[in-house]
Design an enzyme around this catalytic site. Structure first.
Site, PDB file in Angstrom:
ATOM      1  N   GLN A 109       0.815  -1.215   0.000  1.00  0.00           N
ATOM      2  CA  GLN A 109       0.000   0.000   0.000  1.00  0.00           C
ATOM      3  C   GLN A 109       0.853   1.272   0.000  1.00  0.00           C
ATOM      4  O   GLN A 109       2.046   1.240   0.311  1.00  0.00           O
ATOM      5  CB  GLN A 109      -0.923   0.006   1.219  1.00  0.00           C
ATOM      6  CG  GLN A 109      -2.076  -0.968   1.127  1.00  0.00           C
ATOM      7  CD  GLN A 109      -3.109  -0.690   2.197  1.00  0.00           C
ATOM      8  OE1 GLN A 109      -3.175  -1.402   3.189  1.00  0.00           O
ATOM      9  NE2 GLN A 109      -3.911   0.344   2.001  1.00  0.00           N
ATOM     10  N   HIS A 110       0.210   2.389  -0.331  1.00  0.00           N
ATOM     11  CA  HIS A 110       0.718   3.757  -0.156  1.00  0.00           C
ATOM     12  C   HIS A 110       1.806   4.195  -1.135  1.00  0.00           C
ATOM     13  O   HIS A 110       2.131   5.374  -1.210  1.00  0.00           O
ATOM     14  CB  HIS A 110       1.271   3.981   1.259  1.00  0.00           C
ATOM     15  CG  HIS A 110       0.387   3.530   2.369  1.00  0.00           C
ATOM     16  ND1 HIS A 110      -0.935   3.899   2.464  1.00  0.00           N
ATOM     17  CD2 HIS A 110       0.628   2.719   3.440  1.00  0.00           C
ATOM     18  CE1 HIS A 110      -1.461   3.364   3.554  1.00  0.00           C
ATOM     19  NE2 HIS A 110      -0.541   2.636   4.155  1.00  0.00           N
ATOM     20  N   ASP A 128      -2.180  -5.010  -0.144  1.00  0.00           N
ATOM     21  CA  ASP A 128      -1.822  -6.300   0.439  1.00  0.00           C
ATOM     22  C   ASP A 128      -2.644  -6.633   1.681  1.00  0.00           C
ATOM     23  O   ASP A 128      -2.973  -7.797   1.920  1.00  0.00           O
ATOM     24  CB  ASP A 128      -0.328  -6.367   0.751  1.00  0.00           C
ATOM     25  CG  ASP A 128       0.189  -5.179   1.548  1.00  0.00           C
ATOM     26  OD1 ASP A 128      -0.603  -4.292   1.924  1.00  0.00           O
ATOM     27  OD2 ASP A 128       1.407  -5.128   1.801  1.00  0.00           O
TER      28      ASP A 128
END
Length: 497
Positions: A80-81, A243
């Protein structure tokens, strides 16, 4: 047969699933390398993801002994991110800035100030933006690489980028979009005004991908890529997700009553909610799930990386490290480690550094150092579990995934620290499994719009009763004292209760 891909920090994993029987037919993996730099820089070359995707998929197909033409769908899970920027020709402008990158901490604080602090961010977005989120990386790129910033035509997350590579289409689904910091988790829309604060020209808003539902496909595999990978040219590419969202599906955490704990480079805890329960505690991120609801989640920045740092310092292999942990008593004879090697997100201390406390000439031993780091990272997860419990998230047993879950000693420590039974799922690669399950769900809905994700999870997700551990009553009581010591140290040094 369905292919699940998990593109993580350390590498990419591929998994082939027979969704009709729930059988995992083959698995493969390939590693990535981090680009490290000053001020917490953590980046990765996207070319590595492509190479690892190909290697891991080829290995999974070879292990399964099947032809890629039998693959009906592909699901992608991604860390992520992360920020991936493309120009108008679809070329990557610079290395991807990752979730664990804290170089944009100052930019994040400026954005938080504009939002009205953490409380203002929670009111507006449903999450409190943190340094690891995507939004501060955009402001950082604008200020540090203005020429590249002006060339941005597409802003993508890691899993979005892999979907683009597979299909040629730029889109994002709600779960992964929740972690960008410019997405409202209640209304499930991009916060265009926030991006215009960063770039008043509207340049960034034009670069946003289309939002799609978790059950919707991105498209079909590009024919030339199907030939290159040896896969079915009619393979449907599912929406995929972050994820954690895919890990939730891969552990059957798609309805209230389950908590998943992931023991990887970072540590995560999450549980499902049918409604967006926005908590006043900013460390709880109420992300959207990739199964239709919401996924209140906490994430620690330091877990197996901290254990690995001590192992490397003391030149220990994993077996010797575990043996030393077992030699030391609960509480490591008074030694406490605050394992904030990468700063920390829970508790929210992005600028913190790691430290050792309580050392004396008598307790300074290799065994106590090993025990202290394992206890320290586990206490961070306990802090997060308490926050989730305060949100009303409960579970009879905590479902463990990730590399650390394979360690029986650590499983017992977790059960004792959390005061709750723990158990591993049969398939430890929950994010890749979840991506494959989501691909099967997406494929099934093409013919039956009412196709049930729950039914697929029931076939494909199981718990390994041989790994089940119950807390020891005396150890639970002892750990309450040691955990209190940890919390008092964090409070005295950083004012975090």
């Amino acid at each position: 047969m369905f292919l699940g891909i998990d593109c993580g920090t350390q590498g990419t994993k591929a998994l082939l699933l027979d969704a009709a029987t729930g059988t995992v037919l083959g698995e493969g993996s390939a590693s990535h390398e981090l680009i490290r730099g000053p001020n917490g820089r953590r980046e990765q070359a996207t070319e590595q993801w492509i190479e690892a995707f190909e290697k891991a998929t080829a290995t999974a197909l070879a292990q399964a002994g099947v032809k890629g033409a039998a693959v009906l769908g592909i699901g992608v899970s991604g860390q992520q991110h992360g920020l991936v920027t493309l120009d108008a020709e679809g070329r990557v402008l610079r290395p991807a800035k990752l979730w664990c990158d804290t170089e944009s901490t100052a930019e994040n604080q400026r954005l938080l100030d504009w939002l009205g602090g953490e409380a203002g961010s929670l009111r507006r977005l449903g999450v409190a933006v943190a340094p690891g989120y995507t939004v501060s990386k955009l402001l950082w790129m604008k200020e540090q690489h203005p020429a590249l910033f002006e060339r941005i035509a597409h802003v993508l997350l890691p899993h979005d980028y892999l979907n683009y590579w597979l299909t040629g289409r730029c889109c994002s689904e709600y779960g992964d979009a929740s972690g960008t910091g410019y997405f409202d988790v209640r209304s499930r829309h991009w916060d265009v005004e926030l991006l215009r604060h960063i770039d008043p020209s509207g340049h960034l808003t034009a670069a946003l991908p289309e939002l799609i539902e978790a059950h919707q496909p991105v498209g079909y595999l590009r024919p030339e890529l199907a030939r290159r990978l040896g896969l079915n040219s009619q393979a449907l590419v599912a929406s995929g997700g972050g994820d954690n969202m895919m890990g939730a599906i891969g552990t059957g955490n798609i309805a209230p009553g389950a908590i998943t704990m992931s023991l990887g480079t970072s540590g995560t805890l999450y549980g499902y909610c049918a409604e967006p329960r926005i908590n006043s505690q900013p460390s709880v991120a109420t992300f959207c799930s990739s199964s239709g609801g919401w996924l209140p989640l906490i994430c620690t920045m330091n877990l197996t990386n901290a254990n690995g740092a001590i192992r490397e310092l003391l030149q220990l292999d994993l077996d010797r490290f575990n043996a030393l942990v077992a030699q030391a008593p609960i509480g490591a004879e008074g030694v406490t480690m605050l394992p904030f090697l990468n700063g920390e997100r829970v508790p929210a201390l992005p600028q913190a550094s790691a430290s050792l406390h309580g050392l004396t000439s008598e307790n300074l031993t290799r065994a106590n150092l090993c025990r202290a780091v394992l206890e320290g990272v586990t206490f961070g997860l306990r802090y997060g579990l308490d926050l989730l419990r305060d949100c009303g998230i409960h579970s009879e047993r905590i479902r463990l995934i990730g590399g650390g879950a394979k360690n029986p000693l650590w499983r017992q420590i977790i059960a004792d620290v959390m005061g709750a039974p723990v158990i591993c799922t049969t398939h430890g690669e929950a994010a890749a499994l979840g991506a494959a399950i989501q691909a099967a769900w997406c494929h099934a809905r093409q013919d039956d719009p009412q196709a049930s994700l729950e039914e697929i999870c029931e076939r494909c997700v199981s718990l390994d009763e041989e790994t089940a551990v119950r807390p020891d009553t005396r150890a639970v009581a002892a750990y309450e004292q040691v955990y209190r010591r940890y919390r008092e140290l964090v409070n005295s040094l950083y004012g975090q209760r």
